[in-house]
Design an enzyme around this catalytic site. Structure first.
Site, PDB file in Angstrom:
ATOM      1  CG  ASP A 292      -2.004   1.068   1.102  1.00  0.00           C
ATOM      2  OD1 ASP A 292      -3.037   0.767   0.496  1.00  0.00           O
ATOM      3  OD2 ASP A 292      -1.777   2.197   1.592  1.00  0.00           O
TER       4      ASP A 292
ATOM      5  CD  GLU B 225      -4.457   4.046  -1.889  1.00  0.00           C
ATOM      6  OE1 GLU B 225      -4.740   4.422  -0.750  1.00  0.00           O
ATOM      7  OE2 GLU B 225      -5.240   4.145  -2.858  1.00  0.00           O
TER       8      GLU B 225
ATOM      9  CG  ASP C 178      -3.764   8.515 -12.562  1.00  0.00           C
ATOM     10  OD1 ASP C 178      -4.190   7.962 -11.523  1.00  0.00           O
ATOM     11  OD2 ASP C 178      -4.501   9.102 -13.375  1.00  0.00           O
TER      12      ASP C 178
END
Length: 522
Positions: free
Chosen positions: A377, A420, A394
């Site tokens: 993460d 994410e 992004d």
């Protein structure tokens, strides 16, 4: 996935006609000068030759057949054929095949009209008579639009299509002989030379003049048309209907040819017998012999043509079907790949990642091979979006995905689990090895930076450098797990501890989590 040819590349050439409007709008000055100038010259030459063919009496020229063909007995009469020459046909047929029917038909009509008017036809009859030459050219254009056979005429297959098609076009255009004989009130004796001379002359010109010229000129003409698609109209549509129309034209041509040729020859024989005119009977017999032999070879030619046409139609259908099947398989494969691929990163999406982990779990249960799963993460990812924008976020996700791809082996499975969050399935790796791999990956990510897109109004490449870190949870996949959900829960619990204890850390599953398979909520 390797690129496959489009279905159109599997089919024969099916060019559309050159558009006069497109030539005027999009053609170069040289192209307009050569094409329009050549077309205007064709008009003048065709009209002049149409006038000369009448003045020089090039219609109904008698040609004796060789004795070996007409008869085996020297006492028997030799066969006799009639041939008419109409040179404008050769010019206009070349324009029809190379450029389009709309380019070849008008000068052919004008030449036929001048020929008829100079022969003394009334204007109305002359205009009706002049239609038949463009009609024969239309049959040639129809045949190639229906099949798309090569016009280069450099192979036997291309000639096998061209020769019978030329005969059909010649016979149908020779229907104008009926108008000619009616207007000039010719008797039965004079009708056959006009009818036979017309179709035989048109057929001979198509084979002996236009065929060799097409063999020389069509390849460069086709290459030029391929380079200049803006000048051509759309390729023909409805080829099945065109093929049916072509076959119908063949049937009509053969029936009409047989009825007129044999009927006129028989009529001459009956008239000679009724009058007991033995000299006329001998000549009628020679004509009938020639007509019968020609009909035999014509019928043989038509049988070969129908067989060749059926073969080409079947081959084209098989090629088009194969192309469509290949295209469908390719589209299905692409759709399958897209349905299992994350659009932003190119990694496996959640569904594909879970399928890969299930396959890994089956290997663990069957072969007792070690395996592990990592959950990653991005730390404080919301701050990246808030500070630099979603485009920068992004960019960070894509950079992380590329790093996971480079760090993983071929047997490993990196995937985007959502947002994410990422997972990696590690084959042939125990818990200790997975922790070492995760630590190396964490350090590599922490030392990297991502070039964010430049803000609006800034120069290209002036975007900020973004540093980021990840937290990683590691769990071992066990044969005793009920499914991958147990392994993922342990990895998720380890990831939660890494977040809670400061982030930018690697945490492995705890013995407590291994014992009960439970974890705290995140």
């Amino acid at each position: 996935m390797s690129a496959l040819p489009r279905p159109s590349e599997w089919l024969p050439e099916l060019p559309g006609s050159l558009s006069l409007m497109a030539l005027w709008r999009h053609g170069t000055s040289r192209e307009r000068r050569w094409l329009l100038g050549g077309w205007a010259l064709t008009w003048l030459v065709a009209i002049g030759l149409g006038w000369a063919s009448n003045r020089l009496a090039w219609a109904g020229l008698a040609i004796p057949l060789p004795e070996m063909i007409g008869a085996s007995d020297r006492a028997a009469p030799k066969g006799l054929l009639y041939l008419s020459l109409f040179p404008p046909l050769s010019l206009c047929l070349w324009w029809t095949l190379s450029i389009g029917w709309r380019w070849g038909a008008p000068p052919a009509y004008a030449a036929s009209l001048v020929h008829a008017l100079d022969a003394g036809m009334a204007p109305g009859w002359a205009m009706a008579f002049a239609v038949f030459c463009p009609f024969g050219l239309g049959v040639m254009a129809l045949g190639y639009r229906a099949v798309g056979a090569s016009r280069a005429l450099r192979t036997w297959r291309s000639w096998m299509f061209y020769v019978p098609l030329s005969f059909v076009a010649a016979v149908l255009s020779a229907t104008g002989a009926l108008v000619w004989t009616h207007v000039h009130q010719l008797g039965p004796r004079e009708q056959l030379p006009i009818w036979q001379g017309w179709w035989l002359g048109a057929f001979a010109q198509s084979l002996l003049v236009v065929g060799p010229v097409m063999a020389l000129t069509w390849p460069p003409m086709w290459r030029w048309q391929q380079r200049r698609p803006a000048l051509r109209g759309d390729p023909p549509a409805g080829r099945r209907a065109l093929g049916v129309a072509l076959l119908l034209s063949i049937v009509v041509a053969v029936l009409g040819f047989g009825m007129l040729s044999l009927g006129l020859g028989s009529l001459q024989l009956r008239l000679a017998l009724d009058r007991h005119d033995w000299a006329q009977l001998a000549e009628a017999a020679r004509v009938m012999l020639g007509t019968a032999w020609v009909f035999f070879w014509v019928f043989t030619l038509i049988v070969l043509f129908v067989g060749q046409f059926g073969y080409q139609a079947l081959s084209r259908w098989l090629r088009s079907t194969e192309a469509l099947v290949v295209q469908l398989a390719r589209v299905n494969a692409e759709l399958e790949q897209r349905s299992r691929t994350d659009g932003l990163t190119g990694l496996a999406n959640r569904m594909a990642a879970e399928d890969g982990l299930r396959a890994l779990m089956r290997a663990v249960r069957r072969y007792h091979a070690p395996a592990a799963v990592l959950m990653l993460d991005i730390d404080h990812f919301k701050r990246v979006n808030d500070r630099h924008g979603h485009a920068a976020g992004d960019a960070v996700i894509r950079a992380l995905a590329q790093m996971l791809r480079e760090a993983s082996r071929e047997v490993d499975l990196p995937g985007r689990y959502g947002g994410e969050e990422f997972v990696i399935g590690l084959a042939h790796t125990d818990l200790a090895g997975a922790v070492q791999f995760a630590e190396r990956l964490r350090l590599r990510i922490a030392e990297s930076q991502v070039k964010a897109p430049a803000p609006e109004g800034a120069a290209r490449g002036d975007g900020p450098l973004i540093a980021y870190t990840v937290s990683i949870g590691v769990a071992e996949m066990r044969a005793t797990d009920d499914g991958i959900e147990d392994s993922l829960r342990r990895a998720d619990a380890a990831l939660y501890r890494a977040k809670q204890t400061g982030r930018n850390r690697v945490e492995a599953e705890t013995p407590e989590a291994s014992a009960d398979g439970s974890s705290s909520g995140r």
